[in-house]
Design an enzyme around this catalytic site. Structure first.
Site, PDB file in Angstrom:
ATOM      1  N   ASP A 199       0.741  -1.271  -0.009  1.00  0.00           N
ATOM      2  CA  ASP A 199       0.048   0.060  -0.047  1.00  0.00           C
ATOM      3  C   ASP A 199       0.920   1.142  -0.002  1.00  0.00           C
ATOM      4  O   ASP A 199       0.253   2.368   0.052  1.00  0.00           O
ATOM      5  CB  ASP A 199      -1.045   0.095   1.131  1.00  0.00           C
ATOM      6  CG  ASP A 199      -0.113   0.051   2.496  1.00  0.00           C
ATOM      7  OD1 ASP A 199       1.173  -0.163   2.749  1.00  0.00           O
ATOM      8  OD2 ASP A 199      -0.581   0.134   3.580  1.00  0.00           O
ATOM      9  N   GLU A 200       2.012   1.169  -0.238  1.00  0.00           N
ATOM     10  CA  GLU A 200       2.750   2.314  -0.402  1.00  0.00           C
ATOM     11  C   GLU A 200       4.023   2.276  -1.054  1.00  0.00           C
ATOM     12  O   GLU A 200       4.507   1.398  -1.541  1.00  0.00           O
ATOM     13  CB  GLU A 200       3.361   3.100   1.260  1.00  0.00           C
ATOM     14  CG  GLU A 200       4.184   2.108   1.803  1.00  0.00           C
ATOM     15  CD  GLU A 200       4.489   2.756   3.365  1.00  0.00           C
ATOM     16  OE1 GLU A 200       5.049   3.643   3.192  1.00  0.00           O
ATOM     17  OE2 GLU A 200       4.549   1.684   4.130  1.00  0.00           O
TER      18      GLU A 200
END
Length: 351
Positions: free
Chosen positions: A105-106
């Site tokens: 997610d990043e």
């Protein structure tokens, strides 16, 4: 020297957001992705309504339900999260050839010298956020700064679904007022030790004699001083070298004796060795570690330099970790193999 332009993209409450997107009936009620109480699970992610009750990721599910009795637990769907992540990472690569994923997610992007959006990193970040929302239905927060450290800090400033920019001329004032616990890598114990020295904000670290910093933090002192000046020379790398491989298991019933813990080691070691083989990393092992999490959620980790991850070494570390726990029941056992760098082979992190 060309001033770097770095963007950090962080998807908001990612696992929970995917569940809310795929099941609109969930609405705005507090939800968490995680294991059931019966399986002694922990919260993997939760949405913002749940966070208002104090629910957080990595929190035991039983504790989360005490804080929020009407919390809706949703079973995890890792394949769905991987697919959403792959879609987002493909979007990021439209905006830069230099994308460094940190997790599902990043990611970091280096847009230095980019001609997109008239060369504005801020406009590129806005375009990325808009594209992610339009094409995936997920929201992302973004930070824009001259380096990775500051970009990551910036992405937390306007969460959720926001954008924060730190321009080069703003760096000194921004960092001076930055609480030291916000520096990535500084956990509660290190923050506590810094506070004992009177260091609460980055500007405070320069009031401490260098010799004392070195005594307290050793080699990390150099990194600490750099971060407290807003400095970070690490490049955004499209290829990340795997530094470790690990495995851990939370047990339905506490392990109440050293012998009970030792009985779990062969199965854990077998899984670890399989993962090392999958990453073609067996020959790179130079350190092994054993982690124990006790019934009260306190934990300890013991590590040792080795040439191979074998049962004898791991058993010896387990004994030391068990003794540190002073006989407390164990709810989780973890093994980790640290990997040496290899010049001729890049071991890629899998999404």
């Amino acid at each position: 020297m060309t001033q770097r332009k770095i963007i950090h993209i962080d998807l908001d409450c990612f696992f929970a957001a995917v569940e809310m997107r795929d099941n609109p009936k969930l609405g705005d009620q507090p939800i968490a992705v995680g294991g059931s109480v019966s399986s002694r699970g922990v919260i993997a992610a939760c949405n913002y309504p749940a966070r208002t009750f104090g629910v957080r990721s990595a929190m035991p599910t039983a504790q989360a339900l005490k804080l929020c009795p009407h919390l809706l637990l949703v079973p995890g769907r890792m394949q769905a999260y991987k697919e959403a992540s792959q879609q987002v990472m493909a979007i990021l690569k439209r905006y830069s050839d230099i994308v460094e994923p940190l997790s599902l997610d990043e990611a970091y992007l280096d847009v230095t010298g980019s001609a997109l959006c008239q060369g504005s990193a801020t406009r590129i970040a806005e375009a990325i956020r808009h594209t992610i929302k339009t094409e995936t239905g997920l929201t992302a927060s973004a930070g824009v700064a001259p380096n990775k450290f500051l970009a990551k800090i910036a992405s937390d400033e306007r969460k959720p679904d926001g954008l924060f920019v730190i321009c080069p001329h703003q760096v000194p004032d921004f960092v001076a007022r930055l609480p030291v616990q916000k520096i990535p890598g500084i956990g509660p114990k290190t923050a506590s030790r810094l506070q004992e020295l009177g260091v609460h904000y980055c500007q405070d670290v320069f009031k401490v004699p260098l010799a004392r910093l070195i005594r307290q933090f050793g080699a990390y002192s150099q990194t600490l001083l750099e971060r407290c000046q807003g400095l970070d020379q690490r490049p955004v790398s499209a290829e990340r070298v795997r530094k470790s491989v690990g495995v851990e298991q939370t047990y339905a019933q506490d392990k109440c004796s050293l012998q009970d813990c030792e009985a779990e080691l062969p199965a854990l070691l077998s899984t670890l060795q399989q993962r090392l083989e999958r990453h073609r990393a067996s020959s790179l092992v130079h350190k092994v570690a054993v982690k124990l999490k006790f019934h009260d959620f306190q934990q300890t980790t013991v590590e040792q330099q080795v040439q191979t991850a074998d049962l004898a070494s791991i058993r010896s570390l387990l004994v030391t970790a068990w003794q540190r726990g002073e006989g407390r029941p164990v709810r989780l056992i973890g093994l980790q193999a640290g990997l040496a760098e290899q010049d001729h082979k890049q071991l890629m992190l899998e999404l």
